[in-house]
Design an enzyme around this catalytic site. Structure first.
Site, mmCIF file in Angstrom:
data_model
loop_
_atom_site.group_PDB
_atom_site.id
_atom_site.type_symbol
_atom_site.label_atom_id
_atom_site.label_comp_id
_atom_site.label_asym_id
_atom_site.label_seq_id
_atom_site.Cartn_x
_atom_site.Cartn_y
_atom_site.Cartn_z
ATOM 1 N N ILE A 79 0.910 -1.110 0.058
ATOM 2 C CA ILE A 79 0.007 -0.079 0.162
ATOM 3 C C ILE A 79 0.904 1.225 -0.064
ATOM 4 O O ILE A 79 0.248 2.394 0.163
ATOM 5 C CB ILE A 79 -0.879 -0.148 1.178
ATOM 6 C CG1 ILE A 79 -0.185 -0.165 2.560
ATOM 7 C CG2 ILE A 79 -1.889 -1.042 1.201
ATOM 8 C CD1 ILE A 79 -1.166 0.158 3.756
ATOM 9 N N GLY A 80 2.089 1.109 -0.069
ATOM 10 C CA GLY A 80 3.125 2.442 -0.196
ATOM 11 C C GLY A 80 4.498 1.803 -0.062
ATOM 12 O O GLY A 80 5.023 0.814 0.308
ATOM 13 N N GLY B 240 8.700 4.006 -0.455
ATOM 14 C CA GLY B 240 9.431 5.066 -0.461
ATOM 15 C C GLY B 240 11.048 4.773 -0.331
ATOM 16 O O GLY B 240 11.460 3.445 -0.089
ATOM 17 N N GLY B 241 11.774 5.857 -0.095
ATOM 18 C CA GLY B 241 13.307 5.797 -0.032
ATOM 19 C C GLY B 241 13.554 4.978 1.624
ATOM 20 O O GLY B 241 14.673 4.531 1.746
ATOM 21 N N VAL C 286 5.378 -0.614 2.849
ATOM 22 C CA VAL C 286 4.136 -0.529 3.749
ATOM 23 C C VAL C 286 3.421 -1.623 3.060
ATOM 24 O O VAL C 286 3.005 -1.397 1.956
ATOM 25 C CB VAL C 286 3.457 0.681 4.036
ATOM 26 C CG1 VAL C 286 2.358 0.377 5.097
ATOM 27 C CG2 VAL C 286 4.500 1.815 4.449
ATOM 28 N N LYS D 185 5.149 -1.761 8.228
ATOM 29 C CA LYS D 185 6.094 -0.892 7.391
ATOM 30 C C LYS D 185 7.416 -1.549 7.495
ATOM 31 O O LYS D 185 8.042 -1.738 8.577
ATOM 32 C CB LYS D 185 6.239 0.590 8.000
ATOM 33 C CG LYS D 185 7.237 1.241 7.311
ATOM 34 C CD LYS D 185 7.143 2.773 7.570
ATOM 35 C CE LYS D 185 8.228 3.413 6.759
ATOM 36 N NZ LYS D 185 8.062 4.979 7.116
ATOM 37 N N ASP E 100 9.438 15.323 7.894
ATOM 38 C CA ASP E 100 8.632 14.899 6.579
ATOM 39 C C ASP E 100 7.166 15.168 6.603
ATOM 40 O O ASP E 100 6.614 14.560 6.054
ATOM 41 C CB ASP E 100 8.867 13.640 6.137
ATOM 42 C CG ASP E 100 8.673 13.235 4.649
ATOM 43 O OD1 ASP E 100 8.783 14.321 3.802
ATOM 44 O OD2 ASP E 100 8.471 12.349 4.261
#
Length: 332
Positions: free
Chosen positions: A13-14, A16-17, A21, A36, A126
């Protein structure tokens, strides 16, 4: 993933660097969760990440995503947290700005969440609309939750910003404080700047710092090239637009000292009684203010229609704790 027998991973569902997730099912408590899986960057170990994740797991606030478990093996650290199915603020704002009533709820909850983190000497680093989940509760109240503390770091002292493995500053340049972008030491007031940029967008429906390239965006932050919110949205109370501008001040010394002071300023303005016979407007004596009043009013977001009417409060001198706010005067 450790404890595979308990948590069954499903779809992603996600990503990034700093990790990915996944939606997962907790077979022991029979509930859906988000897992995560953190990436280990150069100079880190799984034990280092586990220590950071354990600290994040101690955060407790209704407006911060809840962490249920922290798992570690030789190569990975996984954080098990509540699964939030609602849209994030970026999706909400794609349909238009928030009503003032919804914005007030968002602002208070986001600042309370930051205050909780900062009191534990944790900075988010962030903050952006995509990292704020939004839900409309059964009673009509807006519920905001701050997520993804993946860049959070110990904030006991000012320190240079985190950099990713290719040497770029980590975070979203659209919302990053000038001191972060210029790789200067930064403290919790960088989070307030980012939140101010989010608030600007929530009220206006447009990003505070826009450009054709990321270099353009960064330059605008460093030069503080931003259109005053009161010019963009003249229908908003002047005290509110000025308060948001305080959070977005280029110099950290011109921002509220901490999230607690920013929150107390907001609540002080909100508590003012309505003036009999009409609304008082004002023009603050400060560089952020602008007398321009000829811009079109942006439509309110139909996705988050206000649940009740909002009466604009009059503006009187700001709380004593905020010497940077000049005494207001009435406009003709």
């Amino acid at each position: 993933m450790p404890n595979q027998d308990r948590y069954k991973l499903h779809d992603s569902i996600g990503a990034g660097g700093f990790g990915s997730v996944h939606r997962a099912y907790d077979r022991q408590l029979h509930r859906w969760v988000a897992v995560k899986r953190l990436a280990i960057s150069e100079g880190q170990t799984a034990a280092d990440l586990k220590t950071e994740a354990d600290i994040l797991a101690t955060l407790r606030h209704p407006s911060i995503v809840s962490i249920y478990d922290v798992l570690q093996d030789e190569t990975t650290v996984s954080i098990v947290m509540e699964l939030l199915e609602g849209p994030d603020l970026s999706a909400i704002l794609s349909e238009g700005p928030l009503s003032v009533d919804d914005f007030k709820q968002l602002a208070e909850q986001a600042l309370e969440a930051l205050l909780t983190a900062h009191e534990m000497d944790l900075q988010h680093r962030d903050i952006k609309p995509a990292n704020i989940k939004i839900e409309r509760l059964a009673g009509g109240r807006l519920q905001a939750k701050l997520i993804d503390f993946g860049l959070a770091r110990d904030g006991t002292s000012a320190r240079p910003p985190t950099a990713d493995v290719v040497g770029h500053i980590a975070g979203s340049p659209f919302y990053m404080a000038p001191e972060q972008l210029s790789r200067k030491p930064c403290d919790a007031r960088a989070d307030l700047y980012a939140l101010g940029c989010v608030f600007y967008e929530a009220l206006s429906g447009r990003c505070a710092f826009e450009g054709k390239t990321m270099a353009n965006v960064i330059d605008k932050h460093l030069e503080h090239d931003v259109r005053p919110l009161q010019v963009l949205c003249p229908h908003l109370p002047h005290w509110l637009t000025y308060w948001v501008s305080r959070l977005m001040a280029k110099d950290p010394a011109d921002r509220p000292a901490d999230a607690g002071l920013a929150l107390s300023e907001l609540r002080a303005w909100e508590r003012l009684p309505a003036k009999p016979g009409g609304m008082t407007t004002w023009q603050p004596q400060h560089a952020f203010a602008s007398p321009a009043m000829n811009c079109a009013t942006a439509p309110l977001n139909p996705h988050l229609a206000p649940t009740r009417a909002f009466i604009l409060p009059p503006v009187i001198p700001a709380p004593d704790q905020s010497p940077l706010l000049a005494s207001p005067r009435e406009l003709p």
